[in-house]
Design an enzyme around this catalytic site. Structure first.
Site, PDB file in Angstrom:
ATOM      1  N   ASN A   8       0.872  -1.183   0.000  1.00  0.00           N
ATOM      2  CA  ASN A   8       0.000   0.000   0.000  1.00  0.00           C
ATOM      3  C   ASN A   8       0.907   1.230   0.000  1.00  0.00           C
ATOM      4  OD1 ASN A   8      -1.853   1.995   0.464  1.00  0.00           O
ATOM      5  ND2 ASN A   8      -2.354   1.380   2.558  1.00  0.00           N
ATOM      6  N   LYS A  10       0.132   4.233  -0.354  1.00  0.00           N
ATOM      7  CA  LYS A  10      -0.539   5.421   0.208  1.00  0.00           C
ATOM      8  C   LYS A  10      -0.274   6.635  -0.685  1.00  0.00           C
ATOM      9  CE  LYS A  10      -0.157   3.317   4.724  1.00  0.00           C
ATOM     10  NZ  LYS A  10      -0.292   3.458   6.146  1.00  0.00           N
ATOM     11  N   HIS A 101      -9.807   1.135   5.042  1.00  0.00           N
ATOM     12  CA  HIS A 101      -8.520   1.396   5.708  1.00  0.00           C
ATOM     13  C   HIS A 101      -8.731   2.413   6.823  1.00  0.00           C
ATOM     14  CE1 HIS A 101      -4.410   2.647   6.411  1.00  0.00           C
ATOM     15  NE2 HIS A 101      -4.040   1.535   5.826  1.00  0.00           N
ATOM     16  N   GLU A 103      -7.045   4.854   7.780  1.00  0.00           N
ATOM     17  CA  GLU A 103      -6.789   6.267   7.419  1.00  0.00           C
ATOM     18  C   GLU A 103      -8.006   6.860   6.725  1.00  0.00           C
ATOM     19  OE1 GLU A 103      -3.038   5.596   5.461  1.00  0.00           O
ATOM     20  OE2 GLU A 103      -2.154   5.125   7.408  1.00  0.00           O
ATOM     21  N   GLU A 172      -5.848  -4.902  10.755  1.00  0.00           N
ATOM     22  CA  GLU A 172      -4.885  -3.812  10.888  1.00  0.00           C
ATOM     23  C   GLU A 172      -5.191  -3.003  12.148  1.00  0.00           C
ATOM     24  OE1 GLU A 172      -2.756  -2.797   7.122  1.00  0.00           O
ATOM     25  OE2 GLU A 172      -4.442  -1.432   7.250  1.00  0.00           O
ATOM     26  N   GLY A 178       1.971   2.454  10.966  1.00  0.00           N
ATOM     27  CA  GLY A 178       2.930   3.549  10.818  1.00  0.00           C
ATOM     28  C   GLY A 178       3.616   3.967  12.108  1.00  0.00           C
ATOM     29  N   SER A 215       2.973  -1.851  10.663  1.00  0.00           N
ATOM     30  CA  SER A 215       4.413  -1.856  10.937  1.00  0.00           C
ATOM     31  C   SER A 215       5.101  -3.161  10.562  1.00  0.00           C
ATOM     32  CB  SER A 215       4.679  -1.490  12.409  1.00  0.00           C
ATOM     33  OG  SER A 215       4.266  -0.160  12.647  1.00  0.00           O
ATOM     34  N   GLY A 236       2.610  -0.959   4.465  1.00  0.00           N
ATOM     35  CA  GLY A 236       2.575   0.454   4.072  1.00  0.00           C
ATOM     36  C   GLY A 236       3.984   0.978   3.880  1.00  0.00           C
TER      37      GLY A 236
END
Ligand code: PGA
Length: 255
Positions: A8, A10, A101, A103, A172, A178, A215, A236
């Site tokens: 991903n 992003k 997701h 985010e 997730e 992150g 992570s 990510g």
């Protein structure tokens, strides 16, 4: 059993960086094998370029590298300024789409109902959803992981019908995304088992791979995918760093 790795990207890699990355990546010397399905999810503007690179690359078989989008609209078409239709993504060469997701949930106020509509429209367009669920730090501290994940699955999958299409789910935990604070594999496996039980209630005998995300890097990837409950990983930050990502892939193939 083959393991799936979703990259991903992003909003990290722009068009040029995406092309450069993929060129580096496809000429690297690892061998693709039956053990790996790789799904690359660039930004919308890089989808066409990355799709051509996938299909023109000689060293990396196109049937092992798939294209995915990071989001799509819950509508097929219409007056929705700035939205992207799942059918357009399909026509561009996408096979997968990441939905739900954290985010998108946190920064763009996507609700479980919106995500449910997106899943249905994506399936109708022939895309495979990569449906993300996971609890926040506060919810985890309150011991609500199970409750939150069950609720997100129930809402996200409500009324979803499909015949022989594929479907992926990614666990997730929001606190692990992150942050460099990955979820312990034993803890992740527990949640994967829970997800499997819940998903079986909806999809009956259908096999739905469950990925872990948060992570993941080249150092810890093996500790997740070694478990049979973990169908792969959603990566990510580490998927945007060439050396780390190539090592990560090599470590997946080794298992
Ligand atoms: P991360 O992101 O690997 O940078 O933690 C994972 C994700 O957001 O899917």
């Amino acid at each position: 059993m083959s393991k799936t790795v979703v990259a991903n990207w992003k909003m990290y890699l722009n068009l040029k960086n995406s092309k450069d990355f993929f060129e580096q990546f496809s000429i690297s010397d690892f061998q693709f094998s039956k053990k790996l399905e790789l799904i690359v999810c660039p930004s919308f503007v890089a989808l066409t370029a990355v799709n051509s690179l996938i299909h023109n690359s000689i060293r990396s078989p196109a049937d092992k590298i798939h294209l995915g989008a990071q989001n799509c609209s819950w509508e097929e078409s219409g007056a929705y300024t700035g939205e992207i239709s799942p059918q357009d993504l399909k026509n561009l060469g996408c096979e997968y789409v990441i939905l739900g997701h954290s985010e998108r949930r946190c920064y763009f106020q996507e609700t479980d109902e919106m995500i449910n509509k997106k899943i249905k429209t994506a399936l109708a367009a022939g895309l495979v959803p990569i449906f993300c669920v996971g609890e926040t730090k506060e919810q985890r501290q309150r011991g609500e992981t199970e409750k939150v994940v069950k609720y997100q699955l129930k809402k996200g999958l409500a009324g979803v019908e499909f015949s022989n299409q594929n479907f992926l789910i990614a666990y997730e935990p929001v606190w692990a995304i992150g942050t460099g604070e990955a979820c312990q594999p034993t803890e992740a496996v527990k949640v994967h088992r829970l997800i499997k039980r819940e998903v079986q209630k909806v999809f009956l005998s259908k096999k739905v791979p469950i990925l872990y995300g948060g992570s993941v890097d080249d150092k810890n990837v093996a500790s997740y995918i070694i478990n049979e409950e973990v169908g792969g990983v959603l990566v990510g930050g580490a998927s945007t760093k060439e050396k780390i990502f190539i090592n990560l892939i090599k470590n997946v193939i080794k298992i």
